[in-house]
Write a protein that holds these residues in place. Structure first.
Motif, PDB file in Angstrom:
ATOM      1  N   PRO A   8     -33.979  -4.877  47.195  1.00  0.00           N
ATOM      2  CA  PRO A   8     -34.260  -5.588  46.043  1.00  0.00           C
ATOM      3  C   PRO A   8     -34.207  -4.871  44.583  1.00  0.00           C
ATOM      4  CG  PRO A   8     -35.925  -6.193  47.668  1.00  0.00           C
ATOM      5  CD  PRO A   8     -35.210  -4.837  48.086  1.00  0.00           C
ATOM      6  N   ALA A   9     -33.413  -5.547  43.646  1.00  0.00           N
ATOM      7  CA  ALA A   9     -33.568  -4.720  42.574  1.00  0.00           C
ATOM      8  C   ALA A   9     -34.872  -4.486  41.752  1.00  0.00           C
ATOM      9  CB  ALA A   9     -32.939  -5.668  41.228  1.00  0.00           C
ATOM     10  N   TYR A  10     -35.054  -3.273  41.410  1.00  0.00           N
ATOM     11  CA  TYR A  10     -36.337  -2.838  40.809  1.00  0.00           C
ATOM     12  C   TYR A  10     -36.471  -3.594  39.450  1.00  0.00           C
ATOM     13  CZ  TYR A  10     -40.110  -0.113  39.336  1.00  0.00           C
ATOM     14  OH  TYR A  10     -41.462   0.606  38.984  1.00  0.00           O
ATOM     15  N   PRO A  11     -37.792  -3.878  39.528  1.00  0.00           N
ATOM     16  CA  PRO A  11     -38.239  -4.777  38.007  1.00  0.00           C
ATOM     17  C   PRO A  11     -38.222  -4.060  36.974  1.00  0.00           C
ATOM     18  CG  PRO A  11     -40.259  -4.225  39.452  1.00  0.00           C
ATOM     19  CD  PRO A  11     -39.080  -3.835  40.219  1.00  0.00           C
ATOM     20  N   TRP A  12     -37.381  -3.521  36.359  1.00  0.00           N
ATOM     21  CA  TRP A  12     -37.221  -2.919  35.079  1.00  0.00           C
ATOM     22  C   TRP A  12     -37.714  -3.697  33.878  1.00  0.00           C
ATOM     23  CZ3 TRP A  12     -37.350   1.959  36.048  1.00  0.00           C
ATOM     24  CH2 TRP A  12     -36.616   2.507  37.248  1.00  0.00           C
ATOM     25  N   PRO A  13     -38.403  -3.358  32.729  1.00  0.00           N
ATOM     26  CA  PRO A  13     -38.738  -4.149  31.704  1.00  0.00           C
ATOM     27  C   PRO A  13     -37.741  -4.813  30.878  1.00  0.00           C
ATOM     28  CG  PRO A  13     -39.114  -1.900  31.064  1.00  0.00           C
ATOM     29  CD  PRO A  13     -38.787  -1.806  32.695  1.00  0.00           C
ATOM     30  N   GLN A  14     -37.791  -5.739  30.081  1.00  0.00           N
ATOM     31  CA  GLN A  14     -37.229  -6.386  29.388  1.00  0.00           C
ATOM     32  C   GLN A  14     -35.606  -6.500  29.869  1.00  0.00           C
ATOM     33  OE1 GLN A  14     -36.866  -3.326  26.124  1.00  0.00           O
ATOM     34  NE2 GLN A  14     -39.484  -3.262  26.243  1.00  0.00           N
ATOM     35  N   GLY A  15     -35.498  -7.094  31.198  1.00  0.00           N
ATOM     36  CA  GLY A  15     -34.133  -7.413  31.722  1.00  0.00           C
ATOM     37  C   GLY A  15     -33.156  -6.143  31.731  1.00  0.00           C
ATOM     38  N   LYS A  16     -33.723  -5.076  31.695  1.00  0.00           N
ATOM     39  CA  LYS A  16     -32.902  -3.675  31.762  1.00  0.00           C
ATOM     40  C   LYS A  16     -32.463  -3.438  33.037  1.00  0.00           C
ATOM     41  CE  LYS A  16     -33.841  -2.294  27.587  1.00  0.00           C
ATOM     42  NZ  LYS A  16     -32.451  -2.174  26.710  1.00  0.00           N
ATOM     43  N   ALA A  17     -30.921  -3.140  33.209  1.00  0.00           N
ATOM     44  CA  ALA A  17     -30.616  -2.799  34.688  1.00  0.00           C
ATOM     45  C   ALA A  17     -31.028  -1.601  35.328  1.00  0.00           C
ATOM     46  CB  ALA A  17     -28.914  -3.025  34.550  1.00  0.00           C
ATOM     47  N   SER A  18     -31.250  -0.427  34.532  1.00  0.00           N
ATOM     48  CA  SER A  18     -31.551   0.874  34.903  1.00  0.00           C
ATOM     49  C   SER A  18     -32.504   1.643  33.972  1.00  0.00           C
ATOM     50  CB  SER A  18     -30.343   1.632  35.379  1.00  0.00           C
ATOM     51  OG  SER A  18     -29.522   1.840  34.146  1.00  0.00           O
ATOM     52  N   ALA A  19     -32.744   2.924  34.388  1.00  0.00           N
ATOM     53  CA  ALA A  19     -33.686   3.632  33.688  1.00  0.00           C
ATOM     54  C   ALA A  19     -33.266   5.113  33.433  1.00  0.00           C
ATOM     55  CB  ALA A  19     -35.228   3.316  33.993  1.00  0.00           C
ATOM     56  N   PHE A  20     -33.624   5.567  32.300  1.00  0.00           N
ATOM     57  CA  PHE A  20     -33.114   7.206  32.020  1.00  0.00           C
ATOM     58  C   PHE A  20     -34.326   7.653  31.409  1.00  0.00           C
ATOM     59  CE2 PHE A  20     -31.847  10.427  28.947  1.00  0.00           C
ATOM     60  CZ  PHE A  20     -30.723  11.131  29.778  1.00  0.00           C
ATOM     61  N   CYS A  21     -34.491   8.770  32.117  1.00  0.00           N
ATOM     62  CA  CYS A  21     -35.614   9.881  31.548  1.00  0.00           C
ATOM     63  C   CYS A  21     -35.194  11.193  31.147  1.00  0.00           C
ATOM     64  CB  CYS A  21     -36.942   9.987  32.510  1.00  0.00           C
ATOM     65  SG  CYS A  21     -38.253  10.802  32.049  1.00  0.00           S
ATOM     66  N   PHE A  22     -35.419  11.598  30.037  1.00  0.00           N
ATOM     67  CA  PHE A  22     -35.150  13.040  29.722  1.00  0.00           C
ATOM     68  C   PHE A  22     -36.310  13.865  29.848  1.00  0.00           C
ATOM     69  CE2 PHE A  22     -34.297  16.817  27.004  1.00  0.00           C
ATOM     70  CZ  PHE A  22     -32.900  16.886  26.955  1.00  0.00           C
ATOM     71  N   SER A  23     -36.446  14.828  30.839  1.00  0.00           N
ATOM     72  CA  SER A  23     -37.247  15.749  31.066  1.00  0.00           C
ATOM     73  C   SER A  23     -37.285  17.238  30.914  1.00  0.00           C
ATOM     74  CB  SER A  23     -38.133  15.551  32.563  1.00  0.00           C
ATOM     75  OG  SER A  23     -37.268  16.027  33.565  1.00  0.00           O
ATOM     76  N   VAL A  24     -38.060  17.986  30.730  1.00  0.00           N
ATOM     77  CA  VAL A  24     -38.072  19.535  30.456  1.00  0.00           C
ATOM     78  C   VAL A  24     -38.862  20.220  31.092  1.00  0.00           C
ATOM     79  CG1 VAL A  24     -37.515  21.223  28.844  1.00  0.00           C
ATOM     80  CG2 VAL A  24     -37.023  18.756  28.057  1.00  0.00           C
TER      81      VAL A  24
END
Length: 296
Positions: A8-24
């Motif tokens: 099942p599709a993950y429930p991202w907020p605001q109807g977004k399709a995916s997520a991106f995180c910039f980590s250091v």
């Protein structure tokens, strides 16, 4: 639903399709200190390479994120923050997240459970003293965890970002997990210290840029999290920062991607999907204990 049914599709907020995180992972000189703790060398080469990170890499990465309007997650060993006391306050003032990354970048296999707890609590105390805030996230040096480490994260109400059992936020042994990925970590492509210990020369940015844009496309197609992890002394170099600038241009031009810090991802998961993908991780028994082995 069967085991082979579509996920099942993950429930991202605001109807977004995916997520991106910039980590250091702001390792700087910490891994050098840990590796040489019993016999500090007289040579400056490796230490100077790593010192480039706090001197040039960190300001350059911070400026890059500011230009794209992105807030990052910076996982900082306590000894790095202790050596550079400006770092954590500056990151917090710029709106970035700061998270724990060991005290000396100590490797899991080389410390006892009690030592891990001692270092973790010491790092939390240092973060509190420097920022006035209690850190909410932990990332293990070298991305390895033990059941004890997970239990300590749960006790201290920390999310963890060290494992890669799924491609979306989930929980492992009751600890919110924001997964990482070796394929989107700069060290495996670019890390090169010299002195005969390297596996091979670093890749050029064209190959890595192509690989990471493919990762971004796949993340959007399958609705996953793309966790990008860079290091201050590696991707702070000019040509790699230039590559990151192009990549972040693709990210910010895609309205269906939720750009979030690891802490925001953890908070969203706890609020909107706490029962989803709750995993229990344990170590299996040795094959030597299996009946098939004993009967051989």
């Amino acid at each position: 639903m069967t085991a082979l049914s579509p996920v099942p599709a993950y429930p991202w907020p605001q109807g977004k399709a995916s997520a991106f995180c910039f980590s250091v992972d702001v390792d700087a000189h910490a891994p050098w200190l840990w590796a040489n703790r019993a016999d500090m060398p007289r040579l400056l080469g490796h230490h100077e390479q790593r010192s480039f990170g706090p001197r040039i890499g960190m300001p350059r990465i911070a400026a890059l994120l500011a230009a794209h309007g992105i807030k990052g997650s910076f996982f900082v060993p306590a000894i790095v923050a202790e050596t550079h006391p400006w770092m954590l306050p500056a990151l917090v003032d710029a709106g970035h997240e700061v998270g724990l990354h060991g005290y000396f970048h100590e490797l899991v296999a080389q410390v006892s459970d009690d030592q891990f707890t001692h270092f973790l609590e010491g790092a939390i105390g240092l973060f509190q003293a420097q920022t006035g805030q209690t850190p909410r996230g932990f990332r293990s040096p070298a991305w390895e965890m033990t059941p004890h480490m997970l239990a300590e994260c749960r006790r201290l109400d920390l999310y963890d970002s060290s494992l890669m059992g799924l491609e979306t936020p989930h929980s492992v042994n009751g600890v919110t997990q924001i997964p990482v990925s070796w394929s989107t970590d700069d060290a495996i492509f670019f890390k090169f210290l010299g002195g005969g210990g390297d596996m091979g020369p670093p890749l050029g940015t064209d190959a890595v840029y192509r690989a990471w844009t493919e990762e971004l496309q796949a993340s959007r197609r399958y609705g996953t999290l793309m966790m990008l992890t860079v290091h201050d002394w590696i991707s702070g170099k000019a040509v790699r920062a230039q590559m990151l600038d192009k990549l972040l241009g693709h990210v910010t031009a895609s309205p269906d991607i939720w750009i979030a810090t690891a802490g925001e991802l953890a908070a969203h998961h706890r609020a909107h999907a706490p029962e989803r993908d709750a995993l229990t991780a344990s170590l299996p028994e040795s094959p030597l204990e299996h009946p098939a082995w004993k009967d051989a």
